[in-house]
Design a protein around this motif. Structure first.
Motif, mmCIF file in Angstrom:
data_model
loop_
_atom_site.group_PDB
_atom_site.id
_atom_site.type_symbol
_atom_site.label_atom_id
_atom_site.label_comp_id
_atom_site.label_asym_id
_atom_site.label_seq_id
_atom_site.Cartn_x
_atom_site.Cartn_y
_atom_site.Cartn_z
ATOM 1 N N CYS A 141 0.853 -1.182 0.000
ATOM 2 C CA CYS A 141 0.000 0.000 0.000
ATOM 3 C C CYS A 141 0.892 1.236 0.000
ATOM 4 C CB CYS A 141 -0.890 -0.003 1.239
ATOM 5 S SG CYS A 141 -1.911 1.470 1.378
ATOM 6 N N GLN A 150 0.204 4.104 1.167
ATOM 7 C CA GLN A 150 0.107 4.960 2.352
ATOM 8 C C GLN A 150 0.156 4.190 3.670
ATOM 9 O OE1 GLN A 150 -3.415 7.302 2.406
ATOM 10 N NE2 GLN A 150 -4.799 5.574 2.182
ATOM 11 N N CYS A 151 0.314 2.857 3.602
ATOM 12 C CA CYS A 151 0.469 2.074 4.832
ATOM 13 C C CYS A 151 1.678 1.170 4.682
ATOM 14 C CB CYS A 151 -0.743 1.179 5.099
ATOM 15 S SG CYS A 151 -2.306 2.047 5.158
ATOM 16 N N SER A 153 1.951 -1.957 4.653
ATOM 17 C CA SER A 153 1.249 -3.237 4.587
ATOM 18 C C SER A 153 1.194 -3.752 3.156
ATOM 19 C CB SER A 153 -0.177 -3.079 5.120
ATOM 20 O OG SER A 153 -0.933 -2.325 4.204
ATOM 21 N N CYS A 198 -5.768 -2.798 0.315
ATOM 22 C CA CYS A 198 -5.099 -2.700 1.607
ATOM 23 C C CYS A 198 -6.146 -2.943 2.691
ATOM 24 C CB CYS A 198 -4.485 -1.312 1.777
ATOM 25 S SG CYS A 198 -3.906 -1.003 3.453
ATOM 26 N N CYS A 214 -6.270 0.474 5.321
ATOM 27 C CA CYS A 214 -6.913 1.746 4.983
ATOM 28 C C CYS A 214 -8.027 1.550 3.970
ATOM 29 C CB CYS A 214 -5.892 2.741 4.454
ATOM 30 S SG CYS A 214 -5.234 2.293 2.847
#
Ligand SMILES: [Zn+2]
Ligand SMILES: [Zn+2]
Length: 764
Positions: free
Chosen positions: A476, A478-479, A481, A494, A497
């Motif tokens: 992801c 923005q994470c 993960s 994801c 999020c």
């Protein structure tokens, strides 16, 4: 400056001023109280809900007193706008809110909001016009057959609104209006009552007497009865299918008969149609259901009834704990070990612990039911034999705990036979996930016309996608993960999020096309494998993203009717269902969830797998459970192998005992206390600065350990970087106070968020 008239009012001793706790989250664990000119609240009780102006808005707050000495000149004070059309919150309810605020370190305003979240309930029900007979019929009234029908109907019916009356009698509205115009009927106003749910607590309903408890259940009922009427905690520790529900239903019957209110907390996932049907069968009416998707009109009527103190039974998810019950007689927490009782947003609280706290404040019993009790409850109820008595405090202390085991299944149902499949010896083929033994068992069930459940607690198709050329893994943006492939939806997603993108064939790193490989199984991939091997079988997937809540009931009905041969399920399939034809449960990856360094990883894995195992053999036919694992000697796997029939919990208790001893040695809950502090910011420089600052002012106490600052295992979520501290204290230490004092000295740069989680359950 005070004006003469204001002073005169104060001098006369009337309640000119009042104090209102307002729903603004400012101080941890404390009320934010402002002075107001009382106005309509001049004579109201403490606990009254009032509407008041605040910073250009109108808010609902709670009156905390009528102190006449304000710090601010009365001329500068605002006036309370109106009183809510409901009784004041009871003293116990207010004390409960304060206790939750102090325990969780959440501002009182935030906790109060959990309760005052149904503002429509504060307004009186709207009025409606109803028609009833005049005292005397006017002379010379023209009587048509239709008019005659209306008049004779109303002789034995309550006043009714136009629409209802016209429908009931079967005449047009103009006939009724004509009668009113001629003076034969009168119009008047009365509150419009919210439509009652189906069969909800009909007045004077006879409680179902034809249900009798088994002797084991009756023994527990008698034990609880002798302790009713005061605070006590009862752990009903019954193996799956032993009839725990009937034991607590019996207590509900008694409380309702005594005119009390009863709250039954259930994980939302367990609040199924079959649970509700079971309730209705016992009681002859439906409980009030409370969770996030209940309609506004229903919420309003449930909320008003709760504060009115009238008898009622509410079954709800954790948020139901914050209904304003004025006369509770009993609180029940079913599946008390369930992880969903821990809320982590806004106010972070453990609903089971707070239910015990509430029961203590109201001085009523609380029943905790589970087939796999949490280590906390198991320990407090004294199930551990050699663990020394726990000194210190919990949310409500642990005196008055009772343990009630239920060890045999109902009727003909027997405990399933559990066996382990060692995946190191029985390797599935490459790219497949089912061992030969498990395949054979599924085949046998198909031939016998019985059902199999294959359990894999992983949504989607594959948990990881790797580029065969460069080794890049899809993550992801923005994470911190991995992206999970959802083949049915055609997306990678994801799970932290929720953002995703269409499945791609091109590696975003080396831009090679066709090299991306799905790694590991999800339920969708398992579905492919099973369809390939059993093309004739009727196979269904039960997972929160393949089955909408509304469609789930239809699927459950199909399973119960024997229309499905193989069910593939995530934890959605683990709870609360009774599938009479299901005789095989295969756990595809029992080791999932054991890693990660989570304090409760082993306990949670045990609870989940035991619950899944309990789906097997609930009907006439004996059940079998096969567990695929790479760690057959792990204490969890050993504990899952059922003990002798006369003490099926033997293996479990051995496991729990070992867990308890390990936690005690490490000073971990329930033998010690934990608090997590999570700092987050999009600017990593500011974040690290804040972490250093907190570290510089960390408190130094004996019996208090502070770990960190450390990058959180999930170091970035939604673009926010995360750093954690973990505080551990001995049990008798007031951890909230230590954390609060520490944080009150901190000055965090803007843009850095601090979340404080007392008794954390997530360690990501
Ligand atoms: Zn690549
Ligand atoms: Zn994400």
């Amino acid at each position: 400056m005070d004006t003469p008239s204001d002073q005169a009012d104060v001098m006369t001793g009337g309640s000119v001023l009042c104090q209102v706790a307002v729903p603004v989250p400012i101080r941890r664990g404390q009320m934010q109280i402002y002075d107001y000119i009382a106005g309509p609240a001049a004579h109201c009780a403490v606990g009254s809900i009032v509407k008041a102006p605040l910073a250009g808005r109108e808010i609902w707050g709670v009156v905390t007193g009528h102190d006449q000495k304000a710090d601010i000149a009365p001329a500068k004070l605002k006036t309370v706008i109106s009183l809510a059309d409901v009784p004041a919150l009871s003293d116990e309810t207010l004390r409960f809110l304060q206790a939750v605020s102090r325990w969780t370190l959440a501002p009182f305003g935030s906790v109060m909001r959990l309760m005052l979240n149904t503002p429509s309930a504060f307004l009186p029900p709207p009025e409606q016009t109803v028609y009833h007979l005049s005292a005397q019929l006017p002379d010379g009234l023209r009587l048509t057959p239709q008019r005659q029908r209306v008049l004779s109907f109303l002789q034995s019916a309550p006043p009714l609104p136009l629409v209802d009356l016209s429908r009931e009698v079967g005449v047009s509205a103009s006939v009724i209006k004509g009668l009113a115009d001629d003076g034969a009927l009168n119009r008047s106003s009365q509150p419009r009552l919210a439509p009652a749910g189906t069969n909800e607590m009909p007045p004077g309903s006879a409680l179902c007497a034809e249900f009798t408890l088994t002797s084991a259940q009756q023994q527990i009922a008698d034990g609880i009865d002798t302790l009713a009427g005061a605070f006590s905690v009862h752990l009903i520790d019954g193996i799956t299918g032993s009839g725990k529900t009937e034991v607590y239903f019996d207590q509900v019957v008694k409380q309702v008969a005594a005119g009390k209110q009863v709250l039954i907390l259930l994980p939302e996932i367990a609040l199924t149609t079959s649970w509700k049907a079971r309730f209705e069968k016992w009681f002859g009416y439906a409980p009030y259901i409370w969770h996030s998707s209940v309609s506004a009109a229903r919420r309003k009527s449930i909320w008003r009834q709760a504060i009115s103190g009238q008898p009622m039974v509410v079954a709800g998810a954790r948020s139901a704990l914050f209904l304003p019950f004025s006369s509770p007689g009993l609180i029940i927490v079913d599946e008390e070990h369930d992880g969903s009782y821990k809320q982590e947003d806004h106010v972070s609280y453990q609903a089971r612990d707070m239910a015990i706290l509430r029961a203590k404040i109201h001085d009523v019993p609380v029943l905790l039911a589970s087939a796999t009790p949490s280590l906390e409850s198991w320990t407090h109820a004294g199930c551990g034999e050699t663990i020394s008595a726990v000194e210190g405090r919990t949310a409500a202390g642990q005196t008055g705990w009772y343990h009630w085991p239920l060890k045999s299944r109902y009727g003909s149902a027997h405990l399933p036979d559990v066996s382990l499949i060692d995946l190191r010896l029985s390797k599935p083929e490459a790219g497949k996930w089912l061992s030969a033994e498990l395949m054979e068992a599924v085949t046998e069930r198909l031939e016998a016309g019985e059902q199999s459940l294959l359990f894999l607690n992983r949504r989607g198709y594959a948990p990881m996608t790797v580029c065969g050329d460069c080794g890049h893994r899809l993550t992801c943006h923005q994470c911190d993960s991995l992206l999970v492939t959802h083949k049915l939806a055609g997306r990678v997603q994801c799970h932290f999020c929720g953002i995703g993108q269409p499945i791609t064939q091109t590696c975003p790193s080396c831009e090679t096309t066709g090299g991306l490989r799905a790694v590991g199984p999800g339920v969708e991939r398992l579905y492919e494998e099973l369809c390939e091997r059993f093309p004739e079988a009727r196979i269904a997937v039960l997972s929160s993203d393949t089955v909408q809540t509304s469609a789930a009931d239809a699927l459950f009905a199909a399973i119960q009717a024997g229309e499905i041969d193989i069910l593939i399920g995530t934890q959605m399939a683990a709870k609360g269902h009774h599938f009479p034809f299901l005789t095989l449960v295969g756990v595809v990856d029992a080791d999932l969830g054991l890693g990660g360094g989570d304090l409760r990883a082993a306990e949670r894995t045990y609870q989940l797998l035991w619950q899944v195992a309990g789906r097997s053999g609930r009907g006439e036919r004996p059940g079998k459970v096969m567990i695929q694992t790479f760690q057959p000697h792990h204490p969890v796997m050993q504990a899952l192998v059922v003990g002798p029939q006369d003490n099926p919990n033997e293996a479990r208790d051995k496991f729990m005992q070992a867990e308890a001893e390990a936690r005690q040695a490490a000073g971990m809950p329930p033998f010690g206390r934990l608090a997590a502090l999570i700092l987050s910011a999009s600017d990593i420089v500011k974040l690290e600065q804040a972490a250093r600052h907190l570290n510089d002012i960390r408190p130094q106490f004996a019996k208090v350990d502070i770990f960190g600052p450390a990058q959180a295992p999930l170091s970035r979520v939604r673009g926010q970087f995360r750093i954690r501290f973990l505080v551990r204290t001995e049990r008798q230490v007031a951890i909230g106070k230590i954390v609060d004092e520490w944080l009150s000295q901190a000055e965090l740069p803007s843009g850095v968020r601090l979340v404080c989680d007392i008794d954390p359950y997530s360690f990501l």
